[in-house]
Design a protein around this motif. Structure first.
Motif, PDB file in Angstrom:
ATOM      1  N   MET A 298       0.822  -1.209   0.000  1.00  0.00           N
ATOM      2  CA  MET A 298       0.000   0.000   0.000  1.00  0.00           C
ATOM      3  C   MET A 298       0.858   1.262   0.000  1.00  0.00           C
ATOM      4  SD  MET A 298      -2.887   1.294   2.742  1.00  0.00           S
ATOM      5  CE  MET A 298      -3.892  -0.174   2.613  1.00  0.00           C
ATOM      6  N   ILE A 299       1.958   1.223   0.747  1.00  0.00           N
ATOM      7  CA  ILE A 299       2.791   2.414   0.855  1.00  0.00           C
ATOM      8  C   ILE A 299       3.364   2.793  -0.508  1.00  0.00           C
ATOM      9  CG2 ILE A 299       4.917   1.149   1.412  1.00  0.00           C
ATOM     10  CD1 ILE A 299       3.795   4.528   2.929  1.00  0.00           C
ATOM     11  N   GLU A 300       3.617   1.774  -1.380  1.00  0.00           N
ATOM     12  CA  GLU A 300       4.139   2.066  -2.723  1.00  0.00           C
ATOM     13  C   GLU A 300       3.104   2.842  -3.541  1.00  0.00           C
ATOM     14  OE1 GLU A 300       4.187  -0.931  -1.362  1.00  0.00           O
ATOM     15  OE2 GLU A 300       6.325  -1.324  -1.032  1.00  0.00           O
ATOM     16  N   ASP A 301       1.819   2.421  -3.449  1.00  0.00           N
ATOM     17  CA  ASP A 301       0.748   3.126  -4.153  1.00  0.00           C
ATOM     18  C   ASP A 301       0.607   4.549  -3.636  1.00  0.00           C
ATOM     19  OD1 ASP A 301       0.050   1.062  -5.852  1.00  0.00           O
ATOM     20  OD2 ASP A 301      -1.438   0.230  -4.497  1.00  0.00           O
ATOM     21  N   LEU A 302       0.700   4.709  -2.339  1.00  0.00           N
ATOM     22  CA  LEU A 302       0.584   6.043  -1.743  1.00  0.00           C
ATOM     23  C   LEU A 302       1.717   6.950  -2.211  1.00  0.00           C
ATOM     24  CD1 LEU A 302      -0.492   5.162   1.903  1.00  0.00           C
ATOM     25  CD2 LEU A 302      -1.779   6.591   0.311  1.00  0.00           C
ATOM     26  N   GLN A 303       2.915   6.427  -2.225  1.00  0.00           N
ATOM     27  CA  GLN A 303       4.052   7.227  -2.669  1.00  0.00           C
ATOM     28  C   GLN A 303       3.932   7.593  -4.149  1.00  0.00           C
ATOM     29  OE1 GLN A 303       7.133   4.520  -1.417  1.00  0.00           O
ATOM     30  NE2 GLN A 303       7.581   5.680   0.445  1.00  0.00           N
ATOM     31  N   LYS A 304       3.361   6.672  -4.941  1.00  0.00           N
ATOM     32  CA  LYS A 304       3.216   6.909  -6.368  1.00  0.00           C
ATOM     33  C   LYS A 304       2.240   8.039  -6.657  1.00  0.00           C
ATOM     34  CE  LYS A 304       1.935   4.548 -10.679  1.00  0.00           C
ATOM     35  NZ  LYS A 304       1.497   3.262 -11.272  1.00  0.00           N
ATOM     36  N   TYR A 305       1.079   8.042  -5.957  1.00  0.00           N
ATOM     37  CA  TYR A 305       0.026   9.011  -6.270  1.00  0.00           C
ATOM     38  C   TYR A 305      -0.033  10.204  -5.320  1.00  0.00           C
ATOM     39  CZ  TYR A 305      -1.633   5.337  -9.377  1.00  0.00           C
ATOM     40  OH  TYR A 305      -1.716   4.397 -10.369  1.00  0.00           O
ATOM     41  N   TYR A 306       0.516  10.044  -4.111  1.00  0.00           N
ATOM     42  CA  TYR A 306       0.419  11.123  -3.136  1.00  0.00           C
ATOM     43  C   TYR A 306       1.770  11.547  -2.556  1.00  0.00           C
ATOM     44  CZ  TYR A 306      -4.590  10.177  -3.207  1.00  0.00           C
ATOM     45  OH  TYR A 306      -5.904  10.017  -3.604  1.00  0.00           O
TER      46      TYR A 306
ATOM     47  N   ARG B 171      -9.859   1.716  -7.640  1.00  0.00           N
ATOM     48  CA  ARG B 171      -9.167   1.291  -6.421  1.00  0.00           C
ATOM     49  C   ARG B 171      -9.010   2.527  -5.548  1.00  0.00           C
ATOM     50  NH1 ARG B 171      -6.700  -2.760  -4.053  1.00  0.00           N
ATOM     51  NH2 ARG B 171      -4.832  -2.508  -2.789  1.00  0.00           N
ATOM     52  N   LEU B 172      -9.450   2.392  -4.302  1.00  0.00           N
ATOM     53  CA  LEU B 172      -9.387   3.552  -3.415  1.00  0.00           C
ATOM     54  C   LEU B 172      -9.024   3.133  -1.999  1.00  0.00           C
ATOM     55  CD1 LEU B 172     -12.258   3.296  -1.738  1.00  0.00           C
ATOM     56  CD2 LEU B 172     -13.187   4.401  -3.748  1.00  0.00           C
ATOM     57  N   LEU B 173      -8.647   4.110  -1.216  1.00  0.00           N
ATOM     58  CA  LEU B 173      -8.359   3.918   0.202  1.00  0.00           C
ATOM     59  C   LEU B 173      -9.406   4.662   1.011  1.00  0.00           C
ATOM     60  CD1 LEU B 173      -4.487   4.506   0.248  1.00  0.00           C
ATOM     61  CD2 LEU B 173      -5.700   2.328   0.101  1.00  0.00           C
ATOM     62  N   MET B 174      -9.975   3.993   2.010  1.00  0.00           N
ATOM     63  CA  MET B 174     -10.960   4.617   2.884  1.00  0.00           C
ATOM     64  C   MET B 174     -10.276   5.013   4.190  1.00  0.00           C
ATOM     65  SD  MET B 174     -13.478   4.584   0.866  1.00  0.00           S
ATOM     66  CE  MET B 174     -14.790   5.223   1.900  1.00  0.00           C
TER      67      MET B 174
ATOM     68  N   ILE C 187     -14.460  12.697 -10.101  1.00  0.00           N
ATOM     69  CA  ILE C 187     -13.190  12.774  -9.377  1.00  0.00           C
ATOM     70  C   ILE C 187     -12.305  11.642  -9.880  1.00  0.00           C
ATOM     71  CG2 ILE C 187     -14.074  13.947  -7.338  1.00  0.00           C
ATOM     72  CD1 ILE C 187     -14.223  11.327  -5.897  1.00  0.00           C
ATOM     73  N   GLU C 188     -10.976  11.902  -9.919  1.00  0.00           N
ATOM     74  CA  GLU C 188     -10.027  10.953 -10.485  1.00  0.00           C
ATOM     75  C   GLU C 188      -8.936  10.619  -9.479  1.00  0.00           C
ATOM     76  OE1 GLU C 188      -9.205  11.543 -14.870  1.00  0.00           O
ATOM     77  OE2 GLU C 188      -9.796  13.584 -14.306  1.00  0.00           O
ATOM     78  N   LYS C 189      -7.982   9.781  -9.924  1.00  0.00           N
ATOM     79  CA  LYS C 189      -6.903   9.328  -9.044  1.00  0.00           C
ATOM     80  C   LYS C 189      -6.141  10.521  -8.471  1.00  0.00           C
ATOM     81  CE  LYS C 189      -3.653   8.616 -12.862  1.00  0.00           C
ATOM     82  NZ  LYS C 189      -2.875   7.623 -13.620  1.00  0.00           N
ATOM     83  N   GLY C 190      -5.702  10.365  -7.238  1.00  0.00           N
ATOM     84  CA  GLY C 190      -5.010  11.452  -6.565  1.00  0.00           C
ATOM     85  C   GLY C 190      -5.933  12.493  -5.994  1.00  0.00           C
TER      86      GLY C 190
ATOM     87  N   PRO D 209     -12.742   8.861   0.955  1.00  0.00           N
ATOM     88  CA  PRO D 209     -11.973   8.099  -0.037  1.00  0.00           C
ATOM     89  C   PRO D 209     -10.786   8.875  -0.593  1.00  0.00           C
ATOM     90  CG  PRO D 209     -13.881   9.096  -1.084  1.00  0.00           C
ATOM     91  CD  PRO D 209     -13.904   9.549   0.352  1.00  0.00           C
ATOM     92  N   LEU D 210      -9.698   8.160  -0.809  1.00  0.00           N
ATOM     93  CA  LEU D 210      -8.573   8.668  -1.580  1.00  0.00           C
ATOM     94  C   LEU D 210      -8.434   7.751  -2.790  1.00  0.00           C
ATOM     95  CD1 LEU D 210      -5.805   9.391   1.098  1.00  0.00           C
ATOM     96  CD2 LEU D 210      -7.386  11.013   0.063  1.00  0.00           C
ATOM     97  N   LEU D 211      -8.536   8.299  -3.986  1.00  0.00           N
ATOM     98  CA  LEU D 211      -8.495   7.480  -5.195  1.00  0.00           C
ATOM     99  C   LEU D 211      -7.060   7.152  -5.597  1.00  0.00           C
ATOM    100  CD1 LEU D 211     -11.496   8.410  -5.441  1.00  0.00           C
ATOM    101  CD2 LEU D 211     -11.142   8.362  -7.909  1.00  0.00           C
ATOM    102  N   LEU D 212      -6.819   5.860  -5.824  1.00  0.00           N
ATOM    103  CA  LEU D 212      -5.533   5.413  -6.332  1.00  0.00           C
ATOM    104  C   LEU D 212      -5.581   5.194  -7.840  1.00  0.00           C
ATOM    105  CD1 LEU D 212      -4.468   2.852  -3.576  1.00  0.00           C
ATOM    106  CD2 LEU D 212      -3.753   5.228  -3.824  1.00  0.00           C
TER     107      LEU D 212
END
Length: 210
Positions: free
Chosen positions: A1-9, A101-104, A71-74, A47-50
Protein backbone atom coordinates in the motif's frame (compact mmCIF):
# COMPACT_ATOMS: atom_id res chain seq x y z
CA UNK A 1 0.00 0.00 0.00
CA UNK A 2 2.79 2.41 0.86
CA UNK A 3 4.14 2.07 -2.72
CA UNK A 4 0.75 3.13 -4.15
CA UNK A 5 0.58 6.04 -1.74
CA UNK A 6 4.05 7.23 -2.67
CA UNK A 7 3.22 6.91 -6.37
CA UNK A 8 0.03 9.01 -6.27
CA UNK A 9 0.42 11.12 -3.14
CA UNK A 10 4.16 11.21 -2.48
CA UNK A 11 4.47 14.64 -4.08
CA UNK A 12 1.71 15.96 -1.79
CA UNK A 13 2.27 14.39 1.61
CA UNK A 14 5.30 14.03 3.82
CA UNK A 15 6.62 10.55 4.66
CA UNK A 16 5.16 10.57 8.19
CA UNK A 17 1.63 11.22 6.87
CA UNK A 18 2.00 8.57 4.17
CA UNK A 19 2.90 6.04 6.85
CA UNK A 20 -0.09 7.03 8.98
CA UNK A 21 -2.42 6.68 6.00
CA UNK A 22 -0.99 3.23 5.25
CA UNK A 23 -1.56 2.19 8.88
CA UNK A 24 -5.26 3.14 9.07
CA UNK A 25 -6.55 3.03 5.48
CA UNK A 26 -8.69 0.19 4.13
CA UNK A 27 -8.10 -0.60 0.45
CA UNK A 28 -11.16 -1.31 -1.71
CA UNK A 29 -11.58 -2.39 -5.31
CA UNK A 30 -14.86 -1.25 -6.87
CA UNK A 31 -16.27 -2.44 -10.18
CA UNK A 32 -17.48 0.05 -12.81
CA UNK A 33 -21.11 1.19 -12.25
CA UNK A 34 -21.16 0.00 -8.62
CA UNK A 35 -22.51 2.48 -6.05
CA UNK A 36 -19.82 3.60 -3.61
CA UNK A 37 -21.88 6.11 -1.58
CA UNK A 38 -25.66 6.34 -1.72
CA UNK A 39 -27.95 9.24 -0.90
CA UNK A 40 -29.13 9.15 2.70
CA UNK A 41 -26.24 7.05 3.99
CA UNK A 42 -23.97 8.13 6.83
CA UNK A 43 -20.34 8.50 5.80
CA UNK A 44 -17.79 7.14 8.27
CA UNK A 45 -14.70 7.40 6.09
CA UNK A 46 -13.35 9.50 3.24
CA UNK A 47 -11.97 8.10 -0.04
CA UNK A 48 -8.57 8.67 -1.58
CA UNK A 49 -8.49 7.48 -5.19
CA UNK A 50 -5.53 5.41 -6.33
CA UNK A 51 -6.89 4.60 -9.79
CA UNK A 52 -10.01 5.00 -11.90
CA UNK A 53 -12.72 7.65 -11.83
CA UNK A 54 -15.92 8.24 -9.86
CA UNK A 55 -18.94 10.27 -10.94
CA UNK A 56 -20.85 12.29 -8.37
CA UNK A 57 -24.61 12.55 -8.90
CA UNK A 58 -27.55 14.40 -7.38
CA UNK A 59 -30.99 12.79 -7.22
CA UNK A 60 -34.37 14.51 -7.62
CA UNK A 61 -37.61 13.64 -5.79
CA UNK A 62 -38.55 11.13 -8.50
CA UNK A 63 -35.27 9.28 -8.07
CA UNK A 64 -33.69 10.48 -11.34
CA UNK A 65 -29.97 11.26 -11.29
CA UNK A 66 -27.98 14.20 -12.62
CA UNK A 67 -24.19 14.08 -13.00
CA UNK A 68 -22.47 16.93 -11.14
CA UNK A 69 -18.78 16.18 -11.65
CA UNK A 70 -16.08 13.48 -11.73
CA UNK A 71 -13.19 12.77 -9.38
CA UNK A 72 -10.03 10.95 -10.49
CA UNK A 73 -6.90 9.33 -9.04
CA UNK A 74 -5.01 11.45 -6.56
CA UNK A 75 -8.21 13.14 -5.45
CA UNK A 76 -11.02 12.98 -2.89
CA UNK A 77 -14.63 14.22 -2.70
CA UNK A 78 -15.47 17.43 -0.84
CA UNK A 79 -19.06 16.28 -0.27
CA UNK A 80 -17.88 13.28 1.73
CA UNK A 81 -15.56 15.55 3.71
CA UNK A 82 -18.38 17.92 4.66
CA UNK A 83 -20.69 15.02 5.60
CA UNK A 84 -17.95 13.52 7.78
CA UNK A 85 -17.28 16.81 9.54
CA UNK A 86 -20.97 17.58 10.08
CA UNK A 87 -21.99 13.96 10.74
CA UNK A 88 -24.88 14.39 8.31
CA UNK A 89 -26.39 12.01 5.76
CA UNK A 90 -24.99 12.07 2.25
CA UNK A 91 -26.84 14.28 -0.23
CA UNK A 92 -24.99 12.85 -3.23
CA UNK A 93 -24.47 9.49 -4.88
CA UNK A 94 -20.99 8.32 -5.85
CA UNK A 95 -20.80 5.71 -8.62
CA UNK A 96 -17.70 4.10 -10.11
CA UNK A 97 -17.30 5.41 -13.66
CA UNK A 98 -14.54 2.85 -14.27
CA UNK A 99 -13.04 0.09 -12.14
CA UNK A 100 -11.76 1.95 -9.09
CA UNK A 101 -9.17 1.29 -6.42
CA UNK A 102 -9.39 3.55 -3.41
CA UNK A 103 -8.36 3.92 0.20
CA UNK A 104 -10.96 4.62 2.88
CA UNK A 105 -9.69 6.87 5.70
CA UNK A 106 -11.55 6.85 9.07
CA UNK A 107 -13.27 10.21 9.54
CA UNK A 108 -11.70 10.84 12.97
CA UNK A 109 -8.30 11.04 11.30
CA UNK A 110 -9.43 13.90 9.08
CA UNK A 111 -9.61 16.54 11.83
CA UNK A 112 -6.55 15.11 13.59
CA UNK A 113 -4.42 15.45 10.46
CA UNK A 114 -5.76 18.94 9.73
CA UNK A 115 -3.96 20.26 12.79
CA UNK A 116 -0.99 17.88 12.55
CA UNK A 117 0.02 18.08 8.88
CA UNK A 118 0.10 21.25 6.78
CA UNK A 119 0.16 19.15 3.60
CA UNK A 120 -3.13 17.47 4.58
CA UNK A 121 -4.71 20.85 5.34
CA UNK A 122 -3.63 22.17 1.92
CA UNK A 123 -4.89 19.01 0.21
CA UNK A 124 -8.33 19.31 1.83
CA UNK A 125 -8.63 23.03 1.02
CA UNK A 126 -7.50 22.40 -2.57
CA UNK A 127 -10.09 19.62 -2.90
CA UNK A 128 -12.85 21.91 -1.61
CA UNK A 129 -11.81 24.59 -4.10
CA UNK A 130 -11.76 22.18 -7.05
CA UNK A 131 -15.12 20.63 -6.20
CA UNK A 132 -16.70 24.05 -5.70
CA UNK A 133 -15.44 25.15 -9.13
CA UNK A 134 -16.76 21.96 -10.72
CA UNK A 135 -20.12 22.43 -9.00
CA UNK A 136 -20.30 26.00 -10.35
CA UNK A 137 -19.43 24.67 -13.81
CA UNK A 138 -22.23 22.09 -13.49
CA UNK A 139 -24.74 24.80 -12.55
CA UNK A 140 -23.55 26.99 -15.45
CA UNK A 141 -23.90 24.05 -17.83
CA UNK A 142 -27.50 23.42 -16.78
CA UNK A 143 -28.44 27.10 -16.68
CA UNK A 144 -26.71 28.48 -19.77
CA UNK A 145 -26.00 25.70 -22.27
CA UNK A 146 -28.42 24.20 -24.75
CA UNK A 147 -28.95 20.46 -24.48
CA UNK A 148 -26.72 19.73 -27.50
CA UNK A 149 -23.91 21.72 -25.86
CA UNK A 150 -24.50 19.92 -22.56
CA UNK A 151 -24.37 16.59 -24.37
CA UNK A 152 -21.09 17.40 -26.12
CA UNK A 153 -19.53 18.60 -22.86
CA UNK A 154 -20.75 15.44 -21.12
CA UNK A 155 -19.11 13.28 -23.79
CA UNK A 156 -15.85 15.22 -23.61
CA UNK A 157 -15.76 14.99 -19.79
CA UNK A 158 -16.44 11.26 -19.96
CA UNK A 159 -13.67 10.78 -22.54
CA UNK A 160 -11.20 12.71 -20.40
CA UNK A 161 -11.80 10.73 -17.21
CA UNK A 162 -11.67 7.45 -19.14
CA UNK A 163 -8.59 8.58 -21.13
CA UNK A 164 -10.24 7.27 -24.28
CA UNK A 165 -11.97 9.06 -27.16
CA UNK A 166 -14.17 5.99 -27.67
CA UNK A 167 -16.96 6.00 -25.08
CA UNK A 168 -18.88 2.82 -24.32
CA UNK A 169 -22.34 3.97 -23.25
CA UNK A 170 -25.98 3.53 -24.26
CA UNK A 171 -28.31 6.35 -25.24
CA UNK A 172 -30.43 5.52 -22.20
CA UNK A 173 -27.45 5.82 -19.85
CA UNK A 174 -26.65 9.26 -21.27
CA UNK A 175 -30.29 10.29 -20.91
CA UNK A 176 -30.25 9.19 -17.25
CA UNK A 177 -27.06 11.13 -16.53
CA UNK A 178 -28.34 14.30 -18.24
CA UNK A 179 -31.84 14.00 -16.80
CA UNK A 180 -33.64 13.88 -20.13
CA UNK A 181 -35.24 11.29 -22.45
CA UNK A 182 -33.55 8.70 -24.64
CA UNK A 183 -35.42 10.02 -27.69
CA UNK A 184 -33.93 13.50 -27.18
CA UNK A 185 -30.42 12.09 -26.73
CA UNK A 186 -30.68 9.90 -29.85
CA UNK A 187 -31.82 12.88 -31.92
CA UNK A 188 -29.04 15.13 -30.62
CA UNK A 189 -26.37 12.46 -31.16
CA UNK A 190 -27.46 12.12 -34.78
CA UNK A 191 -27.20 15.90 -35.15
CA UNK A 192 -23.69 15.90 -33.63
CA UNK A 193 -22.67 13.14 -36.03
CA UNK A 194 -23.90 15.19 -39.00
CA UNK A 195 -21.77 18.09 -37.71
CA UNK A 196 -18.75 15.71 -37.64
CA UNK A 197 -18.32 16.06 -33.88
CA UNK A 198 -18.77 12.34 -33.20
CA UNK A 199 -19.13 8.94 -34.87
CA UNK A 200 -21.92 6.65 -33.68
CA UNK A 201 -21.43 2.90 -33.30
CA UNK A 202 -23.36 0.21 -31.43
CA UNK A 203 -23.24 1.23 -27.75
CA UNK A 204 -20.13 3.28 -28.53
CA UNK A 205 -19.47 6.90 -29.45
CA UNK A 206 -16.19 8.13 -30.90
CA UNK A 207 -15.32 11.76 -30.24
CA UNK A 208 -13.70 13.40 -33.24
CA UNK A 209 -12.48 16.39 -31.23
CA UNK A 210 -11.64 16.91 -27.56
Amino acid sequence: MIEDLQKYYGYLFEEALLKEIADVAIAKDIKANDIIIDIGSYITSIPLLLSGAIKILREDKEGDDLVLYYIEKGDTCAMTLSCCMGETKSKIKAVAETDVRLLMIPKQKMSEWLSKYKSWQEFILHSYHNRLQEFIDAVDTIAFLNMDQRLLKYLKDKALVNHNDIITVTHQQIANDLHTSRVVISRLLKALEKRHKIELHRNQIKLLEL
